[in-house]
Design a protein around this motif. Structure first.
Motif, PDB file in Angstrom:
ATOM      1  N   VAL A   1       0.849  -1.135   0.036  1.00 48.11           N
ATOM      2  CA  VAL A   1      -0.063  -0.056   0.092  1.00 48.11           C
ATOM      3  C   VAL A   1       1.022   1.264  -0.044  1.00 48.11           C
ATOM      4  O   VAL A   1       1.696   1.606   1.034  1.00 48.11           O
ATOM      5  CB  VAL A   1      -0.912  -0.117   1.236  1.00 48.11           C
ATOM      6  CG1 VAL A   1      -2.024   1.289   0.995  1.00 48.11           C
ATOM      7  CG2 VAL A   1      -1.787  -1.251   1.221  1.00 48.11           C
ATOM      8  N   ALA A   2       0.767   2.039  -1.063  1.00 48.12           N
ATOM      9  CA  ALA A   2       1.504   3.374  -1.026  1.00 48.12           C
ATOM     10  C   ALA A   2       0.786   4.451  -0.515  1.00 48.12           C
ATOM     11  O   ALA A   2      -0.063   4.778  -0.824  1.00 48.12           O
ATOM     12  CB  ALA A   2       1.941   3.434  -2.631  1.00 48.12           C
TER      13      ALA A   2
ATOM     14  N   HIS B   1       4.402   6.059  -3.000  1.00 50.08           N
ATOM     15  CA  HIS B   1       4.045   5.733  -4.478  1.00 50.08           C
ATOM     16  C   HIS B   1       5.717   5.641  -5.466  1.00 50.08           C
ATOM     17  O   HIS B   1       5.526   4.802  -6.348  1.00 50.08           O
ATOM     18  CB  HIS B   1       3.237   6.902  -5.271  1.00 50.08           C
ATOM     19  CG  HIS B   1       1.986   6.762  -4.805  1.00 50.08           C
ATOM     20  ND1 HIS B   1       1.682   7.239  -3.593  1.00 50.08           N
ATOM     21  CD2 HIS B   1       0.688   6.200  -5.105  1.00 50.08           C
ATOM     22  CE1 HIS B   1       0.192   7.036  -3.768  1.00 50.08           C
ATOM     23  NE2 HIS B   1      -0.295   6.280  -4.486  1.00 50.08           N
ATOM     24  N   ARG B   2       6.734   6.383  -4.771  1.00 52.60           N
ATOM     25  CA  ARG B   2       7.893   6.247  -5.472  1.00 52.60           C
ATOM     26  C   ARG B   2       8.529   4.895  -5.198  1.00 52.60           C
ATOM     27  O   ARG B   2       9.435   4.673  -6.048  1.00 52.60           O
ATOM     28  CB  ARG B   2       8.873   7.298  -4.621  1.00 52.60           C
ATOM     29  CG  ARG B   2       8.472   8.801  -5.090  1.00 52.60           C
ATOM     30  CD  ARG B   2       9.433   9.877  -4.178  1.00 52.60           C
ATOM     31  NE  ARG B   2      10.839   9.092  -3.992  1.00 52.60           N
ATOM     32  CZ  ARG B   2      11.367   9.508  -3.160  1.00 52.60           C
ATOM     33  NH1 ARG B   2      11.286  10.440  -2.092  1.00 52.60           N
ATOM     34  NH2 ARG B   2      12.937   8.959  -3.143  1.00 52.60           N
ATOM     35  N   PHE B   3       8.084   4.055  -4.300  1.00 55.41           N
ATOM     36  CA  PHE B   3       8.913   2.801  -3.831  1.00 55.41           C
ATOM     37  C   PHE B   3       7.768   1.637  -4.475  1.00 55.41           C
ATOM     38  O   PHE B   3       8.226   0.646  -4.299  1.00 55.41           O
ATOM     39  CB  PHE B   3       9.080   2.880  -2.621  1.00 55.41           C
ATOM     40  CG  PHE B   3       9.737   3.914  -1.993  1.00 55.41           C
ATOM     41  CD1 PHE B   3      11.040   4.119  -2.056  1.00 55.41           C
ATOM     42  CD2 PHE B   3       9.287   5.081  -1.335  1.00 55.41           C
ATOM     43  CE1 PHE B   3      11.952   4.884  -1.462  1.00 55.41           C
ATOM     44  CE2 PHE B   3       9.949   6.152  -1.023  1.00 55.41           C
ATOM     45  CZ  PHE B   3      11.294   5.895  -0.983  1.00 55.41           C
ATOM     46  N   ILE B   4       6.952   2.122  -5.399  1.00 51.78           N
ATOM     47  CA  ILE B   4       6.118   0.902  -5.993  1.00 51.78           C
ATOM     48  C   ILE B   4       7.127  -0.284  -6.703  1.00 51.78           C
ATOM     49  O   ILE B   4       7.041  -1.272  -6.310  1.00 51.78           O
ATOM     50  CB  ILE B   4       4.941   1.295  -6.699  1.00 51.78           C
ATOM     51  CG1 ILE B   4       4.162   1.836  -5.825  1.00 51.78           C
ATOM     52  CG2 ILE B   4       4.507   0.103  -7.456  1.00 51.78           C
ATOM     53  CD1 ILE B   4       2.781   2.580  -6.714  1.00 51.78           C
TER      54      ILE B   4
ATOM     55  N   VAL C   1       7.457  -4.160  -5.952  1.00 54.40           N
ATOM     56  CA  VAL C   1       7.143  -5.377  -6.733  1.00 54.40           C
ATOM     57  C   VAL C   1       8.372  -6.025  -7.067  1.00 54.40           C
ATOM     58  O   VAL C   1       8.240  -7.442  -7.071  1.00 54.40           O
ATOM     59  CB  VAL C   1       6.776  -4.574  -8.167  1.00 54.40           C
ATOM     60  CG1 VAL C   1       6.560  -5.681  -9.265  1.00 54.40           C
ATOM     61  CG2 VAL C   1       5.407  -3.777  -7.994  1.00 54.40           C
ATOM     62  N   GLU C   2       9.516  -5.593  -7.077  1.00 57.77           N
ATOM     63  CA  GLU C   2      10.829  -6.295  -7.155  1.00 57.77           C
ATOM     64  C   GLU C   2      11.028  -7.184  -6.088  1.00 57.77           C
ATOM     65  O   GLU C   2      11.488  -8.318  -6.190  1.00 57.77           O
ATOM     66  CB  GLU C   2      11.969  -5.321  -7.386  1.00 57.77           C
ATOM     67  CG  GLU C   2      13.246  -6.000  -7.794  1.00 57.77           C
ATOM     68  CD  GLU C   2      14.292  -4.918  -7.798  1.00 57.77           C
ATOM     69  OE1 GLU C   2      15.475  -5.285  -7.515  1.00 57.77           O
ATOM     70  OE2 GLU C   2      13.974  -3.822  -8.209  1.00 57.77           O
TER      71      GLU C   2
ATOM     72  N   VAL D   1      -0.811  -4.048  -5.686  1.00 60.27           N
ATOM     73  CA  VAL D   1      -0.469  -2.524  -5.075  1.00 60.27           C
ATOM     74  C   VAL D   1      -1.779  -1.689  -4.999  1.00 60.27           C
ATOM     75  O   VAL D   1      -2.394  -1.686  -5.946  1.00 60.27           O
ATOM     76  CB  VAL D   1       0.587  -1.688  -5.949  1.00 60.27           C
ATOM     77  CG1 VAL D   1       0.828  -0.385  -5.579  1.00 60.27           C
ATOM     78  CG2 VAL D   1       1.936  -2.346  -6.114  1.00 60.27           C
ATOM     79  N   VAL D   2      -1.843  -1.004  -3.929  1.00 61.56           N
ATOM     80  CA  VAL D   2      -2.853  -0.098  -3.614  1.00 61.56           C
ATOM     81  C   VAL D   2      -2.190   0.984  -3.486  1.00 61.56           C
ATOM     82  O   VAL D   2      -1.188   1.418  -2.699  1.00 61.56           O
ATOM     83  CB  VAL D   2      -3.927  -0.646  -2.401  1.00 61.56           C
ATOM     84  CG1 VAL D   2      -4.771   0.375  -2.066  1.00 61.56           C
ATOM     85  CG2 VAL D   2      -4.560  -1.990  -2.862  1.00 61.56           C
TER      86      VAL D   2
END
Length: 496
Positions: free
Chosen positions: A46-47, A56-59, A63-64, A70-71
Motif C-alpha cells: 500500500v503506497a 508511490h515512489r517505492f512501488i 514489486v521487485e 499494489v494499492v
C-alpha cells in the motif's frame, strides 16, 4: 494465512482497478505492508503519501521484492502487477489489514484511550481493572503490547503502532482467548488512520492540552483528531450486550466538543463538579499513594491508588468509567486500581543503596504534564525540587517558552538540556528556553543551568542533591532512544 485479494478488496467502500494484466482472480495475499523494504513474495504493498516521503515512489522496489499487487491513491496504469486506486490510502491500509486478519476487533470488546497526558497510565489502570474482573484483557500502548502472558515492545519513539501491527496484535489477542482489548490512541494514530478499522466500544479521553501543534496546526485541529475516536463509535460494529460508551473529562476544555458527539451512553468524570457521573472528593495525598471517594451511579466507592499526584485521580476516574462501561463490578475496580503500582517512566522512582534523596523519572513533556508532575513531586518531600528537562526539536515550539516558565514557578532549580533535538540546533532550542526562564525572574547559575549534554545535566542534578531533596528528570520516560540529526541513539534516563 493467505486470503484472496478479491476478498480483501471487498472491505473497501470504494476502489478502482486501474491495472490488472492477468486479472485479480487467483491472487492470494499473505501479508500487507506500507514499507517497500518489508515487501515479500505474496505481499500487498500500500503506497502511502507521508509528510516527507511519498510511498508511490517505492512501488517498483516493492514489486521487485515480491509484492503481487499494489494499492495507492495516485493515477497509475503501467504496472506488471494489479494496481488498485483508492481515495484514501491510509484508510484503505487499515481496512485491508483488518480483512487480512479476519476483523479481529469484532471478536473483542475494545476500549480506546486518547488525550494529551495520562493515556498510558489510564490504559494500564483499565487493564488491571479488567484483569481483576476476570475479563482476560489485552493491551496495546505506546510502551508495549500485552497479549496473554506475553509483553511485546511496540518500538522506539512510536505513537500508536501502524494499522497492520494494530490488527496483528488484535488478532493475536483474539487467538489467545482475550475478551477485551485496551488500545492507546494518539492524535497522530487517529489522524493517520492507524486505528480506522478498529471497532471500538468504549472511548475515553484524559485531557486535550497544548501539544503536537507542530503537526496539527491549531488546538482545534488537534482536538478534532482526538474526536475521531468518539465519532468512530457510531460506525463501529456492535457486539451483543455492549453499548457504545463515551467517558469524558468534565473539567477539561475538550468536554463541550466531545460531549456533543453521539454515543449510547456518556459518563462524565470530575474533581470539580459534584453533578458529574463520576466525582471524586475526600482526596488525601500520602507518601504511599492517594485515598479518595468516587461517587458513581451505583453509589460512593472508596478507592486507594499507590500512584502519586492529583492528576492520577483523574486517570483513576477515567479508568473507573471504562470499567463500569465494560461491566466490571465496583469491587473489581477498587481491587484493580489498588494493584496498579505504576508504569515505566511515569513518576518512576529510582533508588540505590545509600541514596539520601528521592530520584524520579517522568514522561512529562507538555506544559500541563510538567506542572502536574512538579506539583506531585513537591508533595513527596520537604526538601528542594531539582528538575531536568529539554524540549524536542521539530515539535511544538511554543512549549520551549512555556515549560521553563512553569519550572521556574514550581521548582527550586531547573537544568535545561537536550531532548531529541533532531535536525534543529540544540543551542538555539536551549537559548529560547533560557530566555523564557529569565522572563519569570530566573537567574542563570542560581535558579537554572543550561547543560546541553543530558548525561552531564543529570549528573549535575544528582551531585547538587542534598538529603531530602527530589531530583526529577522529565521528558523521556519509557523511551529507549534519543534522536540527534536523523539517528536514534540508545538512551534511557533511568540508567543514567
Amino acid at each position: 494465512m493467505a486470503r484472496p485479494l478479491t476478498d480483501l478488496l471487498a472491505a473497501l467502500p470504494t476502489y478502482q482497478v486501474c491495472c490488472a494484466p492477468q486479472g485479480l482472480e487467483g491472487i492470494e495475499i499473505a501479508a500487507i505492508t506500507a514499507d517497500s523494504r518489508q515487501a515479500t513474495p505474496g505481499s500487498l504493498f500500500v503506497a502511502v503519501r507521508g509528510a516527507t516521503v511519498n510511498g508511490h515512489r517505492f512501488i517498483p522496489s516493492a514489486v521487485e521484492r515480491g509484492a503481487v499487487a499494489v494499492v495507492g491513491a495516485e493515477a497509475l496504469s503501467d504496472l506488471a502487477v494489479p494496481y488498485v486506486r483508492v481515495p484514501d490510502e491510509r484508510a484503505a491500509l487499515a481496512a485491508l489489514a483488518a480483512a487480512l486478519y479476519g476483523f479481529p476487533s469484532r471478536q473483542l470488546r475494545v476500549v480506546g484511550v486518547t488525550g494529551t497526558d495520562g493515556k498510558t497510565t489510564t490504559c494500564n489502570l483499565i487493564y488491571v481493572i479488567l484483569s481483576a474482573a476476570g475479563q482476560q484483557p489485552g493491551m496495546i500502548s505506546t510502551v508495549s503490547a500485552r497479549i496473554g502472558d506475553q509483553e511485546l515492545d511496540t518500538g522506539l519513539h512510536v505513537t500508536t503502532p501502524d494499522a497492520v501491527d494494530v490488527q496483528r496484535y488484535l488478532a493475536q489477542m483474539a487467538a489467545a482467548g482475550c475478551q477485551t482489548a485496551v488500545l492507546e490512541a494518539t492524535s497522530h494514530g487517529l489522524h493517520q488512520g492507524r486505528v480506522a478499522a478498529v471497532d471500538f466500544d468504549v472511548a475515553v479521553v484524559t485531557n486535550v492540552t497544548h501539544e503536537h501543534l507542530d503537526y496539527h496546526g491549531t488546538w482545534e485541529a488537534y482536538l478534532e483528531a482526538k474526536a475521531l475516536l468518539f465519532r468512530s463509535l457510531a460506525d463501529a460494529a456492535r457486539k451483543p450486550g455492549q453499548p457504545k460508551v463515551a467517558v469524558l473529562n468534565a473539567d477539561d476544555a475538550s468536554y463541550g466538543r466531545l460531549s456533543a458527539i453521539s454515543a449510547d451512553r456518556r459518563l462524565s468524570y470530575s474533581l470539580q463538579d459534584p453533578a458529574a457521573d463520576l466525582y471524586a472528593d475526600e482526596i488525601e495525598m500520602g507518601a504511599d499513594g492517594i485515598r479518595f471517594v468516587a461517587h458513581t451511579p451505583a453509589g460512593p466507592l472508596p478507592l486507594f491508588t499507590p500512584l502519586v499526584g492529583r492528576f492520577n485521580v483523574y486517570n483513576c476516574l477515567a479508568a473507573l468509567g471504562a470499567g463500569l462501561a465494560l461491566g466490571a463490578s465496583p469491587e473489581a475496580i477498587a481491587q484493580g486500581i489498588a494493584a496498579m503500582r505504576g508504569v515505566e517512566g511515569r513518576m518512576e522512582r529510582i533508588a540505590v543503596d545509600g541514596q539520601d534523596f528521592l530520584a524520579i523519572v517522568d514522561f512529562a513533556h507538555t506544559p500541563q504534564s510538567l506542572a502536574s508532575a512538579l506539583e506531585a513531586a513537591r508533595s513527596l518531600s520537604s526538601g528542594r525540587l531539582i528538575v531536568v528537562f529539554g524540549s524536542a526539536g521539530l515539535r511544538d515550539r511554543e512549549k520551549r517558552r512555556l515549560m521553563p516558565r512553569i519550572a521556574g514557578q514550581h521548582a527550586d532549580r531547573t537544568i535545561l538540556t537536550a531532548e531529541d533535538p533532531r535536525t534543529e540546533p540544540l543551542e538555539a532550542i536551549l537559548a529560547t528556553m533560557a530566555e523564557a526562564a529569565r522572563e519569570v525572574g530566573g537567574q542563570e547559575g542560581r535558579d537554572f543551568l543550561v547543560i546541553p549534554d543530558r548525561t552531564a545535566a543529570i549528573q549535575a542534578a544528582v551531585e547538587a542533591a542534598e538529603p531530602g531533596d527530589v531530583v526529577m528528570v522529565c521528558g523521556k520516560g519509557h523511551e529507549r532512544s534519543m534522536c540527534f540529526g536523523e539517528v536514534e541513539h540508545p538512551w534511557r534516563d533511568q540508567d543514567v
